[in-house]
Design an enzyme around this catalytic site. Structure first.
Site, PDB file in Angstrom:
ATOM      1  N   GLU A 274       0.831  -1.215   0.000  1.00  0.00           N
ATOM      2  CA  GLU A 274       0.000   0.000   0.000  1.00  0.00           C
ATOM      3  C   GLU A 274       0.867   1.266   0.000  1.00  0.00           C
ATOM      4  O   GLU A 274       0.763   2.099   0.895  1.00  0.00           O
ATOM      5  CB  GLU A 274      -0.890   0.016   1.245  1.00  0.00           C
ATOM      6  CG  GLU A 274      -1.778  -1.201   1.415  1.00  0.00           C
ATOM      7  CD  GLU A 274      -2.439  -1.271   2.801  1.00  0.00           C
ATOM      8  OE1 GLU A 274      -2.134  -0.424   3.670  1.00  0.00           O
ATOM      9  OE2 GLU A 274      -3.245  -2.179   3.003  1.00  0.00           O
ATOM     10  N   GLY A 276       2.130   4.976  -0.641  1.00  0.00           N
ATOM     11  CA  GLY A 276       1.547   6.269  -0.985  1.00  0.00           C
ATOM     12  C   GLY A 276       2.657   7.253  -1.298  1.00  0.00           C
ATOM     13  O   GLY A 276       2.878   7.651  -2.435  1.00  0.00           O
ATOM     14  N   ARG A 277       3.415   7.597  -0.239  1.00  0.00           N
ATOM     15  CA  ARG A 277       4.466   8.609  -0.358  1.00  0.00           C
ATOM     16  C   ARG A 277       5.500   8.256  -1.423  1.00  0.00           C
ATOM     17  O   ARG A 277       5.917   9.118  -2.197  1.00  0.00           O
ATOM     18  CB  ARG A 277       5.162   8.749   0.994  1.00  0.00           C
ATOM     19  CG  ARG A 277       6.164   9.875   1.057  1.00  0.00           C
ATOM     20  CD  ARG A 277       7.018   9.773   2.324  1.00  0.00           C
ATOM     21  NE  ARG A 277       6.271   9.467   3.506  1.00  0.00           N
ATOM     22  CZ  ARG A 277       5.817  10.363   4.378  1.00  0.00           C
ATOM     23  NH1 ARG A 277       6.042  11.633   4.185  1.00  0.00           N
ATOM     24  NH2 ARG A 277       5.132   9.975   5.438  1.00  0.00           N
ATOM     25  N   ARG A 313       2.966  19.891   6.525  1.00  0.00           N
ATOM     26  CA  ARG A 313       3.991  18.966   7.030  1.00  0.00           C
ATOM     27  C   ARG A 313       5.102  19.653   7.842  1.00  0.00           C
ATOM     28  O   ARG A 313       5.460  19.166   8.908  1.00  0.00           O
ATOM     29  CB  ARG A 313       4.607  18.140   5.883  1.00  0.00           C
ATOM     30  CG  ARG A 313       3.594  17.304   5.089  1.00  0.00           C
ATOM     31  CD  ARG A 313       4.242  16.275   4.182  1.00  0.00           C
ATOM     32  NE  ARG A 313       4.863  15.231   4.956  1.00  0.00           N
ATOM     33  CZ  ARG A 313       6.141  15.160   5.205  1.00  0.00           C
ATOM     34  NH1 ARG A 313       6.976  16.043   4.701  1.00  0.00           N
ATOM     35  NH2 ARG A 313       6.614  14.186   5.939  1.00  0.00           N
ATOM     36  N   TYR A 317       4.898  18.224  11.592  1.00  0.00           N
ATOM     37  CA  TYR A 317       5.902  17.194  11.939  1.00  0.00           C
ATOM     38  C   TYR A 317       7.308  17.775  12.014  1.00  0.00           C
ATOM     39  O   TYR A 317       8.272  17.018  12.089  1.00  0.00           O
ATOM     40  CB  TYR A 317       5.934  16.090  10.877  1.00  0.00           C
ATOM     41  CG  TYR A 317       4.609  15.527  10.461  1.00  0.00           C
ATOM     42  CD1 TYR A 317       3.828  14.789  11.345  1.00  0.00           C
ATOM     43  CD2 TYR A 317       4.134  15.711   9.165  1.00  0.00           C
ATOM     44  CE1 TYR A 317       2.613  14.271  10.944  1.00  0.00           C
ATOM     45  CE2 TYR A 317       2.920  15.185   8.760  1.00  0.00           C
ATOM     46  CZ  TYR A 317       2.165  14.471   9.658  1.00  0.00           C
ATOM     47  OH  TYR A 317       0.973  13.952   9.255  1.00  0.00           O
ATOM     48  N   CYS A 344      -1.668  33.701  10.814  1.00  0.00           N
ATOM     49  CA  CYS A 344      -1.406  34.261  12.148  1.00  0.00           C
ATOM     50  C   CYS A 344      -1.042  33.171  13.142  1.00  0.00           C
ATOM     51  O   CYS A 344      -1.793  32.891  14.084  1.00  0.00           O
ATOM     52  CB  CYS A 344      -2.624  35.036  12.610  1.00  0.00           C
ATOM     53  SG  CYS A 344      -3.149  36.213  11.377  1.00  0.00           S
ATOM     54  N   GLU A 345       0.037  32.502  12.931  1.00  0.00           N
ATOM     55  CA  GLU A 345       0.546  31.471  13.838  1.00  0.00           C
ATOM     56  C   GLU A 345       2.068  31.463  13.695  1.00  0.00           C
ATOM     57  O   GLU A 345       2.573  31.464  12.566  1.00  0.00           O
ATOM     58  CB  GLU A 345       0.078  30.065  13.417  1.00  0.00           C
ATOM     59  CG  GLU A 345      -1.398  29.883  13.372  1.00  0.00           C
ATOM     60  CD  GLU A 345      -1.897  28.833  14.340  1.00  0.00           C
ATOM     61  OE1 GLU A 345      -1.106  28.304  15.152  1.00  0.00           O
ATOM     62  OE2 GLU A 345      -3.100  28.561  14.267  1.00  0.00           O
ATOM     63  N   TYR A 372       0.770  13.942   0.803  1.00  0.00           N
ATOM     64  CA  TYR A 372       0.362  14.585   2.058  1.00  0.00           C
ATOM     65  C   TYR A 372       0.550  16.101   1.988  1.00  0.00           C
ATOM     66  O   TYR A 372       0.832  16.744   2.979  1.00  0.00           O
ATOM     67  CB  TYR A 372       1.110  13.973   3.259  1.00  0.00           C
ATOM     68  CG  TYR A 372       0.978  12.459   3.290  1.00  0.00           C
ATOM     69  CD1 TYR A 372      -0.252  11.872   3.565  1.00  0.00           C
ATOM     70  CD2 TYR A 372       2.059  11.622   2.988  1.00  0.00           C
ATOM     71  CE1 TYR A 372      -0.400  10.490   3.554  1.00  0.00           C
ATOM     72  CE2 TYR A 372       1.917  10.235   2.972  1.00  0.00           C
ATOM     73  CZ  TYR A 372       0.686   9.686   3.259  1.00  0.00           C
ATOM     74  OH  TYR A 372       0.539   8.324   3.244  1.00  0.00           O
TER      75      TYR A 372
HETATM   76  N1  LLP Z   1      -1.527   1.972   4.476  1.00  0.00           N
HETATM   77  C1  LLP Z   1      -2.037   2.446   5.625  1.00  0.00           C
HETATM   78  C2  LLP Z   1      -2.954   1.607   6.407  1.00  0.00           C
HETATM   79  C3  LLP Z   1      -1.678   3.730   6.083  1.00  0.00           C
HETATM   80  O1  LLP Z   1      -2.178   4.185   7.229  1.00  0.00           O
HETATM   81  C4  LLP Z   1      -0.790   4.517   5.297  1.00  0.00           C
HETATM   82  C5  LLP Z   1      -0.401   5.866   5.723  1.00  0.00           C
HETATM   83  C6  LLP Z   1      -0.314   3.995   4.086  1.00  0.00           C
HETATM   84  C7  LLP Z   1      -0.687   2.704   3.718  1.00  0.00           C
HETATM   85  C8  LLP Z   1       0.618   4.748   3.181  1.00  0.00           C
HETATM   86  O2  LLP Z   1       1.817   5.034   3.782  1.00  0.00           O
HETATM   87  P1  LLP Z   1       3.025   5.683   2.915  1.00  0.00           P
HETATM   88  O3  LLP Z   1       3.454   4.652   1.905  1.00  0.00           O
HETATM   89  O4  LLP Z   1       2.480   6.897   2.263  1.00  0.00           O
HETATM   90  O5  LLP Z   1       4.048   5.990   3.921  1.00  0.00           O
HETATM   91  N2  LLP Z   1       0.738  12.703   6.849  1.00  0.00           N
HETATM   92  C9  LLP Z   1       1.978  12.012   7.131  1.00  0.00           C
HETATM   93  C10 LLP Z   1       1.911  10.559   6.716  1.00  0.00           C
HETATM   94  C11 LLP Z   1       0.745   9.795   7.323  1.00  0.00           C
HETATM   95  C12 LLP Z   1       0.661   8.363   6.858  1.00  0.00           C
HETATM   96  C13 LLP Z   1      -0.604   7.746   7.270  1.00  0.00           C
HETATM   97  N3  LLP Z   1      -0.810   6.408   6.816  1.00  0.00           N
HETATM   98  C14 LLP Z   1       3.123  12.772   6.476  1.00  0.00           C
HETATM   99  O6  LLP Z   1       2.891  13.774   5.820  1.00  0.00           O
HETATM  100  O7  LLP Z   1       4.276  12.396   6.650  1.00  0.00           O
END
Ligand code: LLP
Length: 417
Positions: A274, A276-277, A313, A317, A344-345, A372
């Site tokens: 899965e 994403g990033r 981000r 973080y 304003c932060e 993200y």
């Molecule tokens: N699968 C599940 C169940 C997840 O909760 C996530 C991400 C992914 C896959 C995808 O993860 P990736 O391959 O993108 O790392 N907003 C944060 C990242 C939050 C990730 C949440 N879950 C940031 O900007 O770093």
């Protein structure tokens, strides 16, 4: 690798000058590269060779329907966490049979919608969820495919807010509970067990924690097999990191080869991932323009027209993302700048202590903003959401129009006078 490079001293997205895009669509805006997205997805897919697998792109990273449609066209599956993401995938012509549904808080209406379109699998994370899915599937006269998300209690060695595989995190079920739930599920009339699932966190830069988690998953798999429960797939989640600064995360092929090596010939499960990033992160940049340069006795601030509501981000973080000029040609002198927004932060910053040669009016690119970035944006300070643009070689496509001031208030009502 991405397709945002300088030609001469001008930053380009594929074959188009960023400055040209801004002339037409204004700033701030997100700009994505189609070739980069395609390449990143294919890297994951091709690393598996003929080994049975499905890449389920994590929609939360970037859910623009043009991006989902592009990935669907490549054959991608999708990892969703809400009915909104389900609707987006269907609209983008994603195949429901390739959708896995993750998340700790699936509502009844969300489960019903997913059952109706016939998704590939529910990744169950809470005890009550199994009973809820069984009951709703029964009412609809269907059988729900499920897997359980196990919490392997492995340290992903990443930011605490995006670490999910430790026993103190809210995600997944511990080994004992997971086995107990599998046995209960096996007796349920409207449930079909199809897999097992884990996701230990995001922005991981080593393969070690992934392999530790896989080890824990395989222990559970062998216990289940002894109890007569066989699975079709192992879903190992997302989480592979990218290079924002000087991180050296493994390449998708290195990570996948390590998984396949561990599985060897003794297992024949289909592997789901899965990511994403690792697909979207470096396929997008945020473009912003300098409104003012403000120099105080202690600090130099470049006040830009993007802010924490557009890219949260850094504020949330303390994430470091590279900031580079769109035009390198300048007579300005190098100073150290904090790149801040107009909100304003005090936490409204995009980067701190950056050595740059800046002049008011300059355009800056914040790299690695494809994941993200837009999906976590908000209307804070009543700032309309910004435009999203996709470049495909020489062609520029607007894939989300900048919100207008009317749209900002579109769903609000005055009280009756
Ligand atoms: N699968 C599940 C169940 C997840 O909760 C996530 C991400 C992914 C896959 C995808 O993860 P990736 O391959 O993108 O790392 N907003 C944060 C990242 C939050 C990730 C949440 N879950 C940031 O900007 O770093």
């Amino acid at each position: 690798m991405d397709y945002f490079n300088y030609r001469g001293q001008q930053l380009f997205a594929e074959d188009v000058a960023i400055a040209k895009i801004v002339e037409e669509y204004g700033s701030p805006c997100y700009i994505y590269s189609k070739a980069t997205l395609t390449r990143h997805w294919q890297e994951f897919d091709q690393a598996f060779g003929s080994y049975p697998h499905l890449i389920c792109y994590a929609v939360k990273a970037n859910s623009n329907i043009a991006i989902l449609n592009l990935l669907a066209g490549l054959g991608s599956g999708f990892d969703i966490v809400s009915i909104g993401e389900l609707e987006r995938v269907i609209t983008a012509k994603g195949d429901p049979k390739k959708i896995v549904f993750s998340g700790v808080g699936k509502r009844k209406d969300e489960i019903i919608a997913a059952l109706k379109v016939g998704i590939r699998c529910f990744n169950i994370e809470v005890v009550g969820e199994l009973d809820r899915i069984n009951q709703l599937a029964g009412e609809l006269g269907v059988v729900a495919p499920v897997s359980f998300r196990v919490n392997p209690n492995v340290d992903a060695k990443t930011h605490p807010y995006i670490s999910t595989g430790l026993k103190e995190n809210k995600f997944g079920l511990d080994t004992q509970l997971a086995i107990h739930e599998y046995l209960r599920a096996a007796e349920m009339p409207h449930i079909k067990i199809v897999g097992i699932d884990c996701h230990i966190g995001s922005q991981l830069t080593e393969t070690g924690p992934f392999l530790d988690a896989l080890e824990k998953v395989l222990i559970i798999v062998s216990i289940l097999e002894k109890k007569g429960i066989t699975l079709e797939h192992l879903d190992l989640g997302g989480g592979l990191g990218i290079c924002y600064n000087d991180e050296q995360p493994p390449k998708p092929s290195t990570y996948i080869n390590a998984i396949l090596k561990r599985l060897g010939k003794s297992y024949s499960y289909e592997i789901l991932l899965e990511p994403g990033r690792a697909i979207a992160g470096n396929a997008g940049i945020l473009i912003t323009q300098i409104e003012y340069l403000k120099t105080t006795a202690d600090k130099n601030f470049a006040i830009v027209n993007a802010a924490m509501n557009d890219l949260v981000r850094p504020s949330l973080y303390n994430a470091w993302q590279e900031i580079i000029p769109v035009n390198q040609q300048t007579n300005a002198t190098m100073f150290t700048w904090d790149i801040v927004g107009p909100i304003c932060e005090t936490g409204d910053f995009l980067g701190k202590n950056r050595p740059l040669k800046l002049t008011e009016g300059d355009l800056l690119a914040i790299r690695s903003s494809g994941a993200y970035g837009f999906t976590m944006s908000s209307n804070y300070n009543s700032r309309p959401r910004i435009a999203e643009i996709m470049v495909d070689a020489k062609t520029v496509h607007l894939i989300k129009k900048r919100e207008s001031l009317q749209e900002l208030m579109a769903n609000e009502y005055l009280l009756p006078q």
